[in-house]
Design a protein around this motif. Structure first.
Motif, mmCIF file in Angstrom:
data_model
loop_
_atom_site.group_PDB
_atom_site.id
_atom_site.type_symbol
_atom_site.label_atom_id
_atom_site.label_comp_id
_atom_site.label_asym_id
_atom_site.label_seq_id
_atom_site.Cartn_x
_atom_site.Cartn_y
_atom_site.Cartn_z
ATOM 1 N N THR A 16 -70.302 -26.781 50.231
ATOM 2 C CA THR A 16 -69.811 -27.220 51.532
ATOM 3 C C THR A 16 -68.833 -26.207 52.122
ATOM 4 N N PRO A 17 -67.900 -25.638 51.327
ATOM 5 C CA PRO A 17 -67.010 -24.619 51.905
ATOM 6 C C PRO A 17 -67.778 -23.430 52.503
ATOM 7 N N ASP A 18 -68.874 -23.031 51.869
ATOM 8 C CA ASP A 18 -69.695 -21.947 52.403
ATOM 9 C C ASP A 18 -70.268 -22.338 53.758
ATOM 10 N N LEU A 19 -70.807 -23.542 53.854
ATOM 11 C CA LEU A 19 -71.381 -24.006 55.118
ATOM 12 C C LEU A 19 -70.316 -24.136 56.199
ATOM 13 N N VAL A 20 -69.139 -24.663 55.830
ATOM 14 C CA VAL A 20 -68.034 -24.767 56.779
ATOM 15 C C VAL A 20 -67.674 -23.381 57.314
ATOM 16 N N VAL A 31 -74.050 -28.536 60.563
ATOM 17 C CA VAL A 31 -74.218 -28.663 59.114
ATOM 18 C C VAL A 31 -74.400 -30.133 58.777
ATOM 19 N N LEU A 32 -75.360 -30.408 57.915
ATOM 20 C CA LEU A 32 -75.503 -31.728 57.313
ATOM 21 C C LEU A 32 -75.117 -31.572 55.848
ATOM 22 N N THR A 33 -74.159 -32.349 55.394
ATOM 23 C CA THR A 33 -73.699 -32.252 54.016
ATOM 24 C C THR A 33 -73.391 -33.644 53.498
ATOM 25 N N GLY A 34 -73.203 -33.771 52.226
ATOM 26 C CA GLY A 34 -72.928 -35.066 51.641
ATOM 27 C C GLY A 34 -71.718 -35.028 50.734
ATOM 28 N N GLU A 51 -69.813 -39.295 60.260
ATOM 29 C CA GLU A 51 -70.687 -39.915 59.260
ATOM 30 C C GLU A 51 -71.943 -40.385 59.972
ATOM 31 N N ILE A 52 -73.106 -39.972 59.442
ATOM 32 C CA ILE A 52 -74.355 -40.379 60.087
ATOM 33 C C ILE A 52 -75.184 -41.307 59.209
ATOM 34 N N ALA A 53 -74.868 -41.376 57.911
ATOM 35 C CA ALA A 53 -75.621 -42.258 57.024
ATOM 36 C C ALA A 53 -74.850 -42.466 55.725
ATOM 37 N N VAL A 54 -75.148 -43.572 55.057
ATOM 38 C CA VAL A 54 -74.607 -43.856 53.733
ATOM 39 C C VAL A 54 -75.796 -44.194 52.850
ATOM 40 N N ASP A 55 -75.953 -43.437 51.781
ATOM 41 C CA ASP A 55 -77.077 -43.650 50.874
ATOM 42 C C ASP A 55 -76.573 -44.086 49.500
#
Length: 78
Positions: A16-20, A31-34, A51-55
């Motif tokens: 995630t830090p790389d994507l940020v 970015v979509l991350t979890g 937040e777009i979803a909770v799985d």
């Protein structure tokens, strides 16, 4: 909204830090991350997180495992 002429590409990373960093540097637009559980996404304060979803997350146990009949577990129980 449909955008027929728009080019779309994807990239992946387990960091995630790389994507940020890629968003902050202007190399990515989105970015979509979890995250696990109730953790907060850590990143640059200039970014907006939604937040777009909770799985749910599942554990597979043998049927004779002492916790196999439980409907919900804490990670610490495993």
């Amino acid at each position: 909204m449909a955008r027929p002429g728009m080019a779309l590409s994807t990239q992946s990373s387990s960091s995630t830090p790389d994507l940020v960093g890629r968003v902050v540097d202007g190399r990515l637009d989105l970015v979509l991350t979890g995250v696990c559980g109730h953790q907060k996404v850590m990143g640059d304060e200039r970014l907006e997180w939604r937040e777009i979803a909770v799985d749910p997350v599942f554990a597979v146990l043998s049927e004779d495992h002492p916790l196999a009949r439980e409907t919900e577990l804490m990670l610490s129980q495993l």
